[in-house]
Scaffold this active site. Structure first.
Site, PDB file in Angstrom:
ATOM      1  N   HIS A  68       0.834  -1.192   0.000  1.00 50.99           N
ATOM      2  CA  HIS A  68       0.000   0.000   0.000  1.00 50.99           C
ATOM      3  C   HIS A  68       0.871   1.245   0.000  1.00 50.99           C
ATOM      4  O   HIS A  68       2.038   1.206   0.386  1.00 50.99           O
ATOM      5  CB  HIS A  68      -0.921   0.020   1.218  1.00 50.99           C
ATOM      6  N   CYS A 180       1.109   3.944  12.006  1.00 50.89           N
ATOM      7  CA  CYS A 180       2.132   3.479  11.075  1.00 50.89           C
ATOM      8  C   CYS A 180       2.483   4.624  10.129  1.00 50.89           C
ATOM      9  O   CYS A 180       1.777   5.635  10.091  1.00 50.89           O
ATOM     10  CB  CYS A 180       1.663   2.246  10.302  1.00 50.89           C
TER      11      CYS A 180
END
Length: 663
Positions: A68, A180
């Site tokens: 991603h 993250c």
């Protein structure tokens, strides 16, 4: 709902993803996104995906991979799904190849509604019923409907969830924060995993996800009632001071995904072992915790600023060096190429290169300051940080002033974002009020209060660097060399490198500025450890294991490219012999470089920027001398102990089997 309104469509589903190679599989999925008009530049998007993959593996375990990224080449939040027939290696912690691959593509600046959809998907990936339905699907339309939540996932094993104990009101009370780097996938997967693990442990947990879809801070009353906190993060936790006094489990976000049960158990154990909390926690341990944490955060803030500054240093420094190489040192006084450019004159081209490089150099301090502020308080602090850096240049405070203004701007804006303001004003706070007040405050401080003393300190540093000669220059080279090799990419190494890169801002157009010598010494010292160990593995192979000899081959290239970390495998295996040897070699390289007066305008590049180095032949001599010293000391020290088995002595697997049978 039309296909254009869906996160995923049947055209973005490949139930028979054929490539065995991960890169080819990612390209196949990206091509589906491009064909649907959701990606505008295939190669550019794949480069962004690869950059995210380089930060940390995206294999979750249990056969799931989630490559991603955020990318300017993505038109809208989208998902491509592939089911691999053979499995792909996403470096999952359980070592299992991924048969379910979700390529999550988010555009820069995606709106919260779309990002919340991606966040919801990330949570659902932790549900075995959801992933089981994906593995059993036979039609792309079914996968699309399932992912878009247009039909409920089947529940083949309802008893599995019934077995989990319900949270008990009297059980442990936990809070957690997950985050993250991209804030798209791992943030929400870790949150879901922790929620499930807490339910299995009979605990209650409240999780704050600091992700791209926004963040709702934990209620202070919930934090006050909590017994322990779990911080599963790869970026700095915002407002961490809220959890002062709570027993803390601090780990990376992937641990939150893959080891949620262990983290919950550890938090429960810490809570049980902690003394009873009072309304006013004991103040004794708090200062120590805050001081240690502040030091780590400060280093992170500075390194963020330096990392964003480095491309400007590299581009500007190399262009200036090329300008000097083509037009000589007098090119710095050439008139502006605007209106004076001669296509056939090499001097015009030299002037163009020099002036473009000088323009890039003008951004160094503002970028450094701006992104230090950004690391502290996010986007709201960019304006004050960048303007503060520009003011630092104006008053002559240089990169020291840039560091100060970045810290002031970031801390000031972080404080301002906590203000309680009327609802009518809240909407304009981040775009008008905070930039206005913070820029004005930083400008006042630099122009009126701090600018002059910092400028004096900067002038003293510049004069000292430019006056370095003889013994003083060699001693500085020795010190920087020792720092570069001591931890090979760790804090001391970064301090030395940051000092050299920051000092480049003082060089201007002076061809032999002291700061250019410092940068040359730091790079030479950083190249020496891997080169020395590579040489040692070549000269005395029997002193090294087979794995070390293989690492030695790679160390030639890593060392030549100024990647000091190429020596880490050797240092980890034998630190008492390797680290002193590397330090000695780097000190020799750094000291000789300063003695020879070699210069360097680029902050990186290794041997590949040799044509742009001042006194290149002597520079190579310095590196060669350091390499030989490192190799010689490693061979000497390792020779004093029992040698590692040679290739001839190492039995092959068949011989080991026979030996075991005979025994």
């Amino acid at each position: 709902m039309s296909d254009n309104g869906r996160l995923i469509t049947p055209a973005l589903v490949d139930l028979y993803l054929a490539p065995d190679d991960k890169a080819e599989a990612l390209r196949a999925l990206a091509q589906r996104l491009a064909a649907e008009g959701r990606v505008t530049d295939l190669d550019g998007f794949l480069a962004d995906v690869a950059a995210r993959e380089a930060q940390a593996p995206t294999g979750l375990g249990d056969g799931i991979g989630i490559p991603h990224c955020r990318s300017a080449h993505v038109t809208r939040p989208s998902l491509a799904f592939g089911r691999s027939t053979r499995g792909l290696d996403f470096d999952a912690p359980d070592g299992r190849p991924a048969d379910l691959v979700f390529m999550i593509a988010a555009p820069d600046g995606a709106d919260d509604a779309h990002l919340q959809i991606l966040a919801s998907l990330a949570r659902r990936l932790m549900d075995p019923e959801f992933t089981g339905a994906l593995r059993a699907a036979t039609d792309p339309s079914a996968v699309s409907a399932l992912v878009n939540d247009e039909e409920p996932a089947p529940s083949p094993e309802p008893a599995a969830t019934a077995a989990a104990p319900s949270p008990s009101a009297g059980g442990p009370r936990l809070v957690a924060v997950t985050s993250c780097p991209t804030g798209i996938a791992h943030t929400y997967m870790a949150a879901r995993a922790l929620e499930q693990a807490a339910a299995r442990a009979g605990a209650t947990i409240h999780v704050e996800t600091q992700g791209s879809a926004g963040s709702t801070p934990l209620d202070p009353a919930v934090i006050a009632a909590a017994d322990a906190v779990i911080l599963a993060h790869d970026v700095e936790v915002r407002d961490r001071a809220r959890f002062a006094g709570l027993p803390t489990v601090d780990t990376g976000v992937k641990a939150g995904v893959n080891r949620a049960d262990e983290l919950v158990a550890e938090a429960v154990a810490l809570a049980a072992a902690a003394p009873a909390r009072t309304a006013e926690p004991a103040a004794a341990p708090a200062p120590v915790q805050r001081q240690e944490h502040w030091a780590k955060r400060l280093r992170g803030y500075l390194m963020t600023g330096v990392s964003y500054m480095i491309p400007f240093v590299a581009a500007g420094g190399l262009l200036i060096a090329l300008g000097f190489a083509i037009g000589g040192y007098t090119i710095s006084s050439a008139p502006s190429v605007v209106g004076h450019f001669d296509w056939t004159s090499h001097l015009s081209w030299a002037a163009l290169l020099f002036q473009t490089g000088a323009a890039a150099f003008a951004f160094l301090v503002p970028v450094l300051s701006g992104f230090i502020a950004y690391a502290i308080a996010d986007r709201a602090a960019l304006a004050a940080g960048i303007v503060g850096g520009a003011v630092s240049v104006t008053v002559g405070a240089g990169f020291l002033g840039g560091i100060v203004t970045g810290l002031i701007a970031g801390l000031l804006v972080r404080w301002m974002t906590g203000w309680k303001v009327p609802r009518a004003i809240a909407g304009i706070m981040p775009v008008v009020v905070i930039p206005l007040l913070s820029v004005a405050a930083v400008g006042f401080l630099m122009f009126v209060v701090l600018g002059s003393p910092i400028a004096s300190a900067m002038k003293g540093l510049t004069d000292w660097l430019n006056s370095l000669s003889g013994t003083n220059a060699i001693l500085l080279g020795l010190l920087l060399g020792a720092m570069m090799a001591f931890d090979m990419g760790g804090p001391l190494n970064k301090v030395a490198y940051t000092f050299a890169a920051g000092a480049l801002t003082t060089a201007g157009s002076v061809p032999d500025a002291g700061s250019l010598k410092v940068m040359a010494a730091v790079m030479a010292a950083g190249m020496t450890p891997p080169l020395g160990l590579a040489l040692a593995t070549t000269v005395r192979r029997r002193l090294f294991t087979r794995e070390e000899r293989e690492n030695g081959k790679a160390a030639w290239v890593l060392g030549a490219s100024f990647i000091t970390e190429g020596a880490i495998p050797f240092a980890a295996a034998d630190p008492l012999r390797v680290i002193p040897s590397a330090m000695a070699g780097s000190m020799v390289a750094g000291g000789l470089t300063m003695a020879f007066g070699s210069t360097l305008r680029a902050p990186h590049g290794g041997i590949w920027v040799l044509p742009l180095i001042g006194n290149p032949v002597l520079y190579l001599v310095a590196i060669a001398a350091g390499t030989v010293v490192t190799a010689g000391l490693v061979i000497l020290l390792k020779g004093l102990r029992r040698p590692a088995p040679t290739a001839a002595q190492e039995p092959d697997p068949a011989a080991r089997v026979l030996a075991g049978t005979a025994a």
